[in-house]
Design a protein around this motif. Structure first.
Motif, PDB file in Angstrom:
ATOM      1  N   THR A   1       0.918  -1.502   0.245  1.00 41.97           N
ATOM      2  CA  THR A   1       0.435  -0.006  -0.096  1.00 41.97           C
ATOM      3  C   THR A   1       0.941   1.381   0.048  1.00 41.97           C
ATOM      4  O   THR A   1       0.761   2.355  -0.364  1.00 41.97           O
ATOM      5  CB  THR A   1      -1.314   0.314   1.226  1.00 41.97           C
ATOM      6  OG1 THR A   1      -1.846  -0.768   1.222  1.00 41.97           O
ATOM      7  CG2 THR A   1      -1.320   1.012   1.152  1.00 41.97           C
TER       8      THR A   1
ATOM      9  N   GLY B   1     -12.468  -0.675   5.329  1.00 38.19           N
ATOM     10  CA  GLY B   1     -11.219  -1.692   5.294  1.00 38.19           C
ATOM     11  C   GLY B   1      -9.890  -1.195   5.128  1.00 38.19           C
ATOM     12  O   GLY B   1      -9.212  -1.371   4.077  1.00 38.19           O
TER      13      GLY B   1
ATOM     14  N   GLY C   1      -7.824  -1.716   7.917  1.00 37.10           N
ATOM     15  CA  GLY C   1      -6.407  -2.970   7.458  1.00 37.10           C
ATOM     16  C   GLY C   1      -5.761  -1.925   9.014  1.00 37.10           C
ATOM     17  O   GLY C   1      -6.549  -1.889  10.083  1.00 37.10           O
TER      18      GLY C   1
ATOM     19  N   ASP D   1     -12.782  -1.487  10.390  1.00 39.33           N
ATOM     20  CA  ASP D   1     -12.600  -3.069   9.677  1.00 39.33           C
ATOM     21  C   ASP D   1     -13.002  -4.145  10.793  1.00 39.33           C
ATOM     22  O   ASP D   1     -12.906  -3.587  11.676  1.00 39.33           O
ATOM     23  CB  ASP D   1     -10.954  -3.053   9.154  1.00 39.33           C
ATOM     24  CG  ASP D   1     -10.076  -3.783   8.162  1.00 39.33           C
ATOM     25  OD1 ASP D   1     -10.794  -4.623   8.828  1.00 39.33           O
ATOM     26  OD2 ASP D   1      -9.645  -3.690   7.372  1.00 39.33           O
TER      27      ASP D   1
ATOM     28  N   ASP E   1     -17.539  -5.869  11.188  1.00 43.75           N
ATOM     29  CA  ASP E   1     -18.264  -6.531  10.441  1.00 43.75           C
ATOM     30  C   ASP E   1     -18.664  -5.474   8.956  1.00 43.75           C
ATOM     31  O   ASP E   1     -19.649  -4.821   9.033  1.00 43.75           O
ATOM     32  CB  ASP E   1     -18.925  -7.945  10.554  1.00 43.75           C
ATOM     33  CG  ASP E   1     -19.226  -8.608   9.088  1.00 43.75           C
ATOM     34  OD1 ASP E   1     -17.991  -9.014   8.861  1.00 43.75           O
ATOM     35  OD2 ASP E   1     -19.281  -8.360   8.194  1.00 43.75           O
ATOM     36  N   LEU E   2     -18.016  -5.255   7.447  1.00 42.47           N
ATOM     37  CA  LEU E   2     -18.599  -4.697   6.792  1.00 42.47           C
ATOM     38  C   LEU E   2     -20.474  -4.663   6.447  1.00 42.47           C
ATOM     39  O   LEU E   2     -20.476  -3.614   5.685  1.00 42.47           O
ATOM     40  CB  LEU E   2     -17.807  -4.938   5.728  1.00 42.47           C
ATOM     41  CG  LEU E   2     -16.374  -4.860   5.291  1.00 42.47           C
ATOM     42  CD1 LEU E   2     -16.348  -4.886   3.782  1.00 42.47           C
ATOM     43  CD2 LEU E   2     -15.966  -3.661   5.348  1.00 42.47           C
TER      44      LEU E   2
ATOM     45  N   SER F   1     -10.093   1.321  -0.216  1.00 42.37           N
ATOM     46  CA  SER F   1      -8.380   1.017  -0.748  1.00 42.37           C
ATOM     47  C   SER F   1      -8.593  -0.155  -0.740  1.00 42.37           C
ATOM     48  O   SER F   1      -8.724  -0.896   0.208  1.00 42.37           O
ATOM     49  CB  SER F   1      -7.710   2.330  -0.519  1.00 42.37           C
ATOM     50  OG  SER F   1      -6.345   1.527  -0.618  1.00 42.37           O
ATOM     51  N   HIS F   2      -8.330  -0.888  -1.816  1.00 40.32           N
ATOM     52  CA  HIS F   2      -8.151  -1.449  -2.058  1.00 40.32           C
ATOM     53  C   HIS F   2      -8.640  -2.443  -1.718  1.00 40.32           C
ATOM     54  O   HIS F   2      -8.476  -4.074  -0.669  1.00 40.32           O
ATOM     55  CB  HIS F   2      -6.581  -2.863  -1.762  1.00 40.32           C
ATOM     56  CG  HIS F   2      -5.231  -2.219  -2.540  1.00 40.32           C
ATOM     57  ND1 HIS F   2      -4.700  -0.840  -1.297  1.00 40.32           N
ATOM     58  CD2 HIS F   2      -4.764  -1.051  -3.235  1.00 40.32           C
ATOM     59  CE1 HIS F   2      -3.493  -0.494  -2.432  1.00 40.32           C
ATOM     60  NE2 HIS F   2      -4.067  -0.415  -3.616  1.00 40.32           N
TER      61      HIS F   2
HETATM   62  C1  LIG Z   1      -6.978  -6.430   1.664  1.00 40.59           C
HETATM   63  S1  LIG Z   1      -7.602  -5.374   2.433  1.00 40.59           S
HETATM   64  C2  LIG Z   1      -7.313  -3.526   2.553  1.00 40.59           C
HETATM   65  C3  LIG Z   1      -6.150  -3.136   3.526  1.00 40.59           C
HETATM   66  C4  LIG Z   1      -5.926  -1.033   3.429  1.00 40.59           C
HETATM   67  N1  LIG Z   1      -6.871  -0.486   3.005  1.00 40.59           N
HETATM   68  C5  LIG Z   1      -5.141  -0.780   2.232  1.00 40.59           C
HETATM   69  O1  LIG Z   1      -5.090  -0.388   1.163  1.00 40.59           O
HETATM   70  O2  LIG Z   1      -3.828  -1.506   2.674  1.00 40.59           O
HETATM   71  C6  LIG Z   1      -9.179  -5.365   2.637  1.00 40.59           C
HETATM   72  C7  LIG Z   1      -9.733  -5.503   4.207  1.00 40.59           C
HETATM   73  O3  LIG Z   1     -10.861  -5.365   3.897  1.00 40.59           O
HETATM   74  C8  LIG Z   1     -11.032  -6.412   5.760  1.00 40.59           C
HETATM   75  N2  LIG Z   1     -12.192  -7.007   5.571  1.00 40.59           N
HETATM   76  C9  LIG Z   1     -12.029  -7.507   4.515  1.00 40.59           C
HETATM   77  N3  LIG Z   1     -13.443  -8.291   4.895  1.00 40.59           N
HETATM   78  C10 LIG Z   1     -13.991  -7.572   6.228  1.00 40.59           C
HETATM   79  C11 LIG Z   1     -14.897  -7.819   7.204  1.00 40.59           C
HETATM   80  N4  LIG Z   1     -16.161  -8.590   6.927  1.00 40.59           N
HETATM   81  N5  LIG Z   1     -15.529  -6.724   7.556  1.00 40.59           N
HETATM   82  C12 LIG Z   1     -14.675  -5.372   7.928  1.00 40.59           C
HETATM   83  N6  LIG Z   1     -13.400  -5.897   7.148  1.00 40.59           N
HETATM   84  C13 LIG Z   1     -12.823  -6.379   6.490  1.00 40.59           C
HETATM   85  C14 LIG Z   1      -9.838  -6.639   5.746  1.00 40.59           C
HETATM   86  O4  LIG Z   1      -9.362  -7.210   7.073  1.00 40.59           O
HETATM   87  C15 LIG Z   1      -8.493  -5.665   5.235  1.00 40.59           C
HETATM   88  O5  LIG Z   1      -7.656  -4.690   6.124  1.00 40.59           O
END
Ligand SMILES: C[S@@+](CC[C@H](N)C(=O)[O-])C[C@H]1O[C@@H](n2cnc3c(N)ncnc32)[C@H](O)[C@@H]1O
Length: 346
Positions: free
Chosen positions: A161, A184, A186, A207, A233-234, A249-250
Motif C-alpha cells: 500500500t 477496510g 487495514g 475494519d 463487520d462490513l 482502498s484495495h
Molecule cells: C486488501 S485489504 C486492504 C487494506 C487497506 N485498505 C489497504 O489499502 O492496504 C482488505 C481489508 O478489508 C478488511 N475486511 C475484509 N472483510 C471484512 C469484513 N467482513 N468486515 C470488515 N473488514 C473486512 C480486511 O480485514 C482488510 O484489512
C-alpha cells in the motif's frame, strides 16, 4: 496464427521467466533473508565475504548466487558480486514500505495457495482456505485465529500500500477539516499517510476488530489523535454517518459485484450531501494484461474470499451510479495498475 518475429522473441523471453519464476522468486526471498542484498548494498563483494556474512556452506552459497545472477538483479564481474541499482532500491533495507515485507507475505500466504488453482476454479470456491483454522468464509476472518500470519499479511499489504500510495495521495485532495471514513482500512497505513499529507483532516478506520487492534498498536505521534478506530463487520454493522468522504482502498476488489453494490449503498447513506466517495485500487485494462492485477485476482479467488477481481473502471462506474452517485470521474494509469474513482453524492 504466426507471431511476428519480435513478438515471438519477446514471448519466449517471458515464457522463460514465467516457467522459472517460482525458483527465481524464492531465491530473491532467500537472498533477502540471508542478508545478501544488504551486504551488497555496502558495495561489491567477493564470494568469501558473502560466505562470512551469510554463514551458509560454500555449495549452498554457490547455488544461491547463481540463482540471484540468473535474476539479473545481482551482477558478477571480475569475481565480485554487486547489486544492480534496482536491487539496491527494492531489495536492501528494512523500512515499512520494503519489498522484504511484501515478498514475505506473498511467499507465506499468496503463493502456497496457487497450486490449488485448478481445484478452486473447478469447485467455484476458495478451496485453498481449507489450510487455515476456523470455519469463516474468508481468509481475513480466519486469520483472527492466527495472529502471527495475520501480522505477516498486514505487514505485506501495508508495504505494498505504501509503494502504491502516491496515486491516492496526489489525487484525493482532502479539504481542511474534512472527515474521511477509511472502510477496510487495514492496519492504518493509509490513514497515517492521509493525515500526514492533509494535516487538518481526520480519518476513521473501519475494519474487523482484530485488524483495528493492529491499527491502534501502530498509531504514531504524527497522527496526533486525528485517527479514529471502529471495529466491525462490513456487512453486519452500520458505518458511522454524516462523513465528508468515504474511501475504499484495495477493499472492493476482494468482493463480488453484488456485495460491492451493497457497500456502495452503505457508503452513500454514510456521506453528507455533497460528500465524496473514493475507490482506489487495482483495475483491469481492456487488454487484460496487468500482472499485478492477475496475481491479485487469482489469490482472492483461490484463497482469500472466493470472489473478487481487479474490476475494470467501467464496472465500478456502473456500480457507483447504481448506488445513487450521479457524477463519477476516474483517474487511470496510476502506478501498479491502479485507478482512483471519485463520485459525489447529490
Ligand atoms: C486488501 S485489504 C486492504 C487494506 C487497506 N485498505 C489497504 O489499502 O492496504 C482488505 C481489508 O478489508 C478488511 N475486511 C475484509 N472483510 C471484512 C469484513 N467482513 N468486515 C470488515 N473488514 C473486512 C480486511 O480485514 C482488510 O484489512
Amino acid at each position: 496464427m504466426n507471431d511476428a518475429p519480435d513478438t515471438r522473441s519477446r514471448l519466449l523471453e517471458r515464457f522463460d521467466l514465467i516457467v522459472n519464476g517460482p525458483a527465481l522468486f524464492n531465491s530473491l526471498v532467500a537472498g533477502i533473508e540471508l542478508g545478501v542484498f544488504d551486504t551488497l548494498a555496502e558495495g561489491p563483494a567477493p564470494f568469501e565475504e558473502l560466505r562470512a556474512r551469510t554463514g551458509i556452506p560454500v555449495h549452498q552459497l554457490r547455488v544461491l548466487l547463481h540463482a540471484l545472477c540468473a535474476t539479473e538483479l545481482v551482477d558478477k564481474e571480475d569475481g565480485r558480486y554487486a547489486n544492480t541499482a534496482v536491487a539496491d532500491e527494492l531489495l536492501a533495507g528494512d523500512g515499512p514500505d520494503s519489498w522484504k515485507h511484501i515478498l514475505r507475505g506473498w511467499q507465506e500466504i499468496y503463493y502456497p495457495a496457487f497450486p490449488h488453482a485448478t481445484t478452486a476454479l473447478r469447485a467455484g470456491t476458495n478451496t485453498a482456505l481449507d489450510g487455515y483454522p476456523g470455519t469463516e468464509p474468508t481468509l481475513y476472518q480466519r486469520l483472527s485465529h492466527d495472529p502471527e500470519r495475520e501480522a505477516v499479511l498486514h505487514a505485506s499489504m501495508s508495504a505494498f500500500t505504501l509503494q502504491s500510495m502516491s496515486g491516492l495521495l496526489d489525487n484525493i485532495g482532502l479539504a481542511p477539516g474534512e472527515r474521511l471514513l477509511d472502510i477496510g482500512g487495514g492496519d492504518g497505513t493509509t490513514a497515517r499517510e492521509l493525515v500526514k499529507r492533509f494535516p487538518d483532516s481526520t480519518v476513521t478506520i473501519f475494519d474487523l476488530p482484530s485488524v483495528v487492534a493492529l491499527a491502534e498498536e501502530g498509531e504514531d505521534a504524527v497522527a496526533g489523535g486525528r485517527i479514529g478506530f471502529q471495529g466491525g463487520d462490513l456487512f453486519e454493522d452500520d458505518f458511522p454517518g454524516g462523513v465528508d468522504c468515504v474511501l475504499f482502498s484495495h477493499c472492493l476488489e476482494v468482493l463480488s459485484p453484488e456485495r460491492i453494490l451493497t457497500l456502495l449503498r452503505k457508503a452513500h447513506a454514510a456521506l453528507r450531501p455533497g460528500g465524496r466517495l473514493f475507490i482506489y485500487g487495482f483495475t483491469l485494462s481492456d487488454q487484460e494484461r496487468g500482472v499485478y492485477s492477475a496475481r491479485l485476482s487469482l489469490y482472492l479467488t483461490v484463497l482469500a474470499t472466493g470472489q473478487g477481481l481487479a474490476y475494470p473502471v467501467g464496472e465500478y462506474e456502473r456500480l457507483m451510479r447504481e448506488a445513487g452517485f450521479p457524477t463519477v470521474e476516474a483517474i487511470t494509469g496510476l502506478p501498479y495498475e491502479h485507478s482512483l474513482m471519485v463520485a459525489t453524492k447529490a
